[in-house]
Design a protein around this motif. Structure first.
Motif, mmCIF file in Angstrom:
data_model
loop_
_atom_site.group_PDB
_atom_site.id
_atom_site.type_symbol
_atom_site.label_atom_id
_atom_site.label_comp_id
_atom_site.label_asym_id
_atom_site.label_seq_id
_atom_site.Cartn_x
_atom_site.Cartn_y
_atom_site.Cartn_z
ATOM 1 N N ALA A 143 0.840 -1.212 0.000
ATOM 2 C CA ALA A 143 0.000 0.000 0.000
ATOM 3 C C ALA A 143 0.872 1.258 0.000
ATOM 4 O O ALA A 143 0.531 2.261 -0.635
ATOM 5 N N TYR A 144 2.007 1.217 0.679
ATOM 6 C CA TYR A 144 2.919 2.368 0.660
ATOM 7 C C TYR A 144 3.497 2.582 -0.745
ATOM 8 O O TYR A 144 3.641 3.713 -1.197
ATOM 9 N N ALA A 145 3.825 1.474 -1.409
ATOM 10 C CA ALA A 145 4.371 1.591 -2.771
ATOM 11 C C ALA A 145 3.328 2.253 -3.672
ATOM 12 O O ALA A 145 3.643 3.151 -4.472
ATOM 13 N N GLU A 146 2.078 1.835 -3.507
ATOM 14 C CA GLU A 146 0.987 2.391 -4.310
ATOM 15 C C GLU A 146 0.802 3.883 -3.989
ATOM 16 O O GLU A 146 0.651 4.701 -4.893
ATOM 17 N N ALA A 147 0.856 4.220 -2.696
ATOM 18 C CA ALA A 147 0.665 5.620 -2.279
ATOM 19 C C ALA A 147 1.794 6.492 -2.843
ATOM 20 O O ALA A 147 1.550 7.600 -3.336
ATOM 21 N N ALA A 148 3.023 5.981 -2.787
ATOM 22 C CA ALA A 148 4.164 6.752 -3.298
ATOM 23 C C ALA A 148 3.985 6.978 -4.802
ATOM 24 O O ALA A 148 4.128 8.105 -5.294
ATOM 25 N N ARG A 149 3.628 5.916 -5.498
ATOM 26 C CA ARG A 149 3.447 6.024 -6.961
ATOM 27 C C ARG A 149 2.366 7.043 -7.288
ATOM 28 O O ARG A 149 2.550 7.901 -8.141
ATOM 29 N N GLU A 150 1.245 6.962 -6.565
ATOM 30 C CA GLU A 150 0.140 7.899 -6.818
ATOM 31 C C GLU A 150 0.559 9.337 -6.558
ATOM 32 O O GLU A 150 0.119 10.256 -7.242
ATOM 33 N N ALA A 151 1.430 9.512 -5.566
ATOM 34 C CA ALA A 151 1.861 10.873 -5.215
ATOM 35 C C ALA A 151 3.030 11.340 -6.096
ATOM 36 O O ALA A 151 3.519 12.451 -5.936
ATOM 37 N N GLY A 152 3.494 10.475 -6.992
ATOM 38 C CA GLY A 152 4.578 10.865 -7.893
ATOM 39 C C GLY A 152 5.964 10.728 -7.282
ATOM 40 O O GLY A 152 6.897 11.424 -7.670
ATOM 41 N N ALA A 153 6.112 9.792 -6.307
ATOM 42 C CA ALA A 153 7.429 9.581 -5.679
ATOM 43 C C ALA A 153 8.006 8.225 -6.087
ATOM 44 O O ALA A 153 7.257 7.255 -6.248
ATOM 45 N N SER A 154 9.320 8.172 -6.219
ATOM 46 C CA SER A 154 9.990 6.890 -6.444
ATOM 47 C C SER A 154 10.036 6.140 -5.122
ATOM 48 O O SER A 154 9.816 6.728 -4.055
ATOM 49 N N PHE A 155 10.341 4.834 -5.169
ATOM 50 C CA PHE A 155 10.184 3.997 -3.968
ATOM 51 C C PHE A 155 11.401 3.104 -3.779
ATOM 52 O O PHE A 155 11.844 2.420 -4.703
ATOM 53 N N ILE A 156 11.923 3.114 -2.554
ATOM 54 C CA ILE A 156 13.038 2.230 -2.184
ATOM 55 C C ILE A 156 12.492 1.255 -1.151
ATOM 56 O O ILE A 156 11.998 1.679 -0.103
ATOM 57 N N ASN A 157 12.583 -0.029 -1.416
ATOM 58 C CA ASN A 157 12.008 -1.020 -0.501
ATOM 59 C C ASN A 157 13.095 -1.795 0.233
ATOM 60 O O ASN A 157 13.695 -2.714 -0.313
ATOM 61 N N ALA A 158 13.310 -1.407 1.515
ATOM 62 C CA ALA A 158 14.320 -2.106 2.327
ATOM 63 C C ALA A 158 13.764 -3.388 2.927
ATOM 64 O O ALA A 158 14.516 -4.193 3.469
ATOM 65 N N THR A 159 12.457 -3.593 2.857
ATOM 66 C CA THR A 159 11.840 -4.780 3.471
ATOM 67 C C THR A 159 11.863 -5.957 2.489
ATOM 68 O O THR A 159 12.026 -5.754 1.287
ATOM 69 N N PRO A 160 11.636 -7.181 2.999
ATOM 70 C CA PRO A 160 11.649 -8.334 2.074
ATOM 71 C C PRO A 160 10.371 -8.521 1.257
ATOM 72 O O PRO A 160 10.317 -9.421 0.426
ATOM 73 N N THR A 161 9.352 -7.699 1.453
ATOM 74 C CA THR A 161 8.121 -7.833 0.643
ATOM 75 C C THR A 161 8.467 -7.683 -0.836
ATOM 76 O O THR A 161 9.237 -6.803 -1.205
ATOM 77 N N SER A 162 7.865 -8.523 -1.677
ATOM 78 C CA SER A 162 8.171 -8.468 -3.121
ATOM 79 C C SER A 162 7.530 -7.242 -3.751
ATOM 80 O O SER A 162 6.317 -7.205 -3.941
ATOM 81 N N ILE A 163 8.326 -6.256 -4.056
ATOM 82 C CA ILE A 163 7.835 -5.019 -4.684
ATOM 83 C C ILE A 163 8.669 -4.718 -5.929
ATOM 84 O O ILE A 163 8.153 -4.703 -7.037
ATOM 85 N N ALA A 164 9.976 -4.550 -5.740
ATOM 86 C CA ALA A 164 10.838 -4.275 -6.899
ATOM 87 C C ALA A 164 11.163 -5.568 -7.655
ATOM 88 O O ALA A 164 11.899 -5.542 -8.644
ATOM 89 N N THR A 165 10.629 -6.688 -7.166
ATOM 90 C CA THR A 165 10.788 -7.951 -7.911
ATOM 91 C C THR A 165 9.441 -8.366 -8.509
ATOM 92 O O THR A 165 9.319 -9.458 -9.042
ATOM 93 N N ASN A 166 8.450 -7.478 -8.407
ATOM 94 C CA ASN A 166 7.125 -7.775 -8.951
ATOM 95 C C ASN A 166 6.990 -7.006 -10.277
ATOM 96 O O ASN A 166 6.957 -5.773 -10.285
#
Ligand SMILES: NC(=O)c1ccc[n+]([C@@H]2O[C@H](COP(=O)([O-])OP(=O)(O)OC[C@H]3O[C@@H](n4cnc5c(N)ncnc54)[C@H](O)[C@@H]3O)[C@@H](O)[C@H]2O)c1
Length: 351
Positions: A143-166
């Motif tokens: 949900a944070y990745a989605e919120a950042a994208r909607e707000a026009g921000a790039s996203f760095i994911n330090a957690t193991p949730t699959s985001i930059a591998t999706n």
């Protein structure tokens, strides 16, 4: 880029965030100070990073200036300097997962709607959001990745949730002209980097790694959180597959967090054993025991990745910038050897 500041939101004001924020002030007031791996990345200095927003779901941190929240319970990363007020108050984050019993036993949750987070990012003109929330909260991280994208921000994911591998998420960031990198931060010299580095060294000396294991004991909220069985198995999988990237066929490897010891604080003790074969199949056994600190181990990596993402944005790159993900994270789309990933990153961003 001379004169430009990088507007960053920190999501999760825990130990990793404490090291990052203290590091920004430490190296900004002491340029040339020792311990900073790459003083300039993509043309940016650490003093070019400006924290403009911060979110957490722990009521002991929300409502406080970031300079105070980073020293609030249950954070245990040490206080290295007296921080000036930042003027950024930690706001309530979003929480879309149920907390596991370990997190629930300590975090005092407060939360906010997703739309409010998008508005908050927009209002503060966040360019890059760094996700450092507790691991295992997959719906919240997504949900944070989605919120950042909607707000026009790039996203760095330090957690193991699959985001930059999706691939779907990468495409969504790409379509908005934004960057997403991750997943699961690679510590500067944590168990995974040491394990991979030593295997590469054994191979460079003509030995064949046959078996190795890595067991960790740590303190701090994140290690406590990892005591949850499903998360522990998942983290073990992520670490093991990162190490396998250095692999030889037939090499057996086990890697995972083993236990929580409260008095270790933000420190971690890692036990590694390597068994390798050499001349006429003669055996070598190496035992290594390393004491490190999660916060210190995260600092250089987060500051490098933030500046590299800012440079990649300046250059008009979009989607998952592989050379940044390969350098800074354990779980990546592309499989690269540790030394190669570091060399590529340094040649592109630190030259
Ligand atoms: N060296 C490192 O520190 C390192 C290495 C690899 C990965 N990571 C990852 O970085 C993340 C942060 O690690 P840490 O040691 O700082 O953890 P931590 O437990 O010290 O801090 C996590 C913070 O996130 C907050 N939080 C939890 N859920 C939230 C939500 N939904 N919204 C906003 N805030 C929330 C917690 O209240 C806490 O303040 C973890 O996912 C960890 O796996 C860290």
């Amino acid at each position: 880029m001379a004169g430009k500041r990088i507007r960053v939101a920190i999501i999760g004001v825990g130990n990793c965030a404490s090291a990052t924020v203290q590091g920004i002030y430490y190296y900004s007031s002491n340029p040339g100070g020792e311990g900073l791996w790459h003083p300039v990345v993509g043309g940016y200095r650490v003093s070019d990073i400006q924290i403009v927003a911060a979110l957490d779901i722990d009521g002991r941190k929300t409502g406080k200036d970031v300079s105070e929240a980073i020293f609030s319970e249950p954070n245990v990363f040490e206080k290295r300097l007296t921080m000036p007020k930042t003027g950024v108050i930690v706001e309530k984050g979003l929480l879309e997962d149920e907390l596991n019993p370990y997190l629930a036993s300590t975090v005092k949750p407060v939360k906010q709607d997703r739309e409010k987070i998008v508005e908050y990012f927009r209002k503060n003109r966040v360019e890059i959001a760094v996700n450092m929330i507790s691991s295992g909260l997959d719906k919240s991280s997504l949900a944070y990745a989605e919120a950042a994208r909607e707000a026009g921000a790039s996203f760095i994911n330090a957690t193991p949730t699959s985001i930059a591998t999706n691939r779907l998420i990468i495409e969504e960031f790409e379509n908005k002209g934004l960057i997403v990198v991750g997943d699961d931060l690679m510590s500067q010299l944590g168990g995974t980097a040491l394990h991979r580095g030593l295997v590469a060294f054994l191979k460079s000396r003509g030995l064949k790694p046959v078996k190795s294991y890595q067991l960790d004991v740590g303190g701090g909220l994140e290690t406590l959180n990892t005591m949850h069985e499903d998360l522990r198995d998942f983290k073990k999988q992520v670490k093991t597959s990162s190490i396998i990237e250095e692999a030889e066929e037939g090499w057996e490897v086990v890697s995972g967090t083993t236990d929580y010891v409260d008095f270790l604080g933000n420190n971690r003790v890692t036990y590694l054993q390597f068994i390798a074969k050499g001349f006429m199949e003669g055996g070598f056994t190496i035992n290594v025991n390393m004491r490190s600190n999660d916060g210190f181990n995260a600092g250089n990596m987060i500051l490098d990745v933030v500046r590299a993402v800012a440079k990649a944005m300046d250059d008009g790159l979009r989607g998952n910038v592989r050379e940044i993900s390969n350098y800074g994270f354990k779980k990546t789309l592309e499989k690269k050897k540790l030394f190669e990933a570091t060399a590529v990153f340094q040649s592109k961003y630190c030259g």
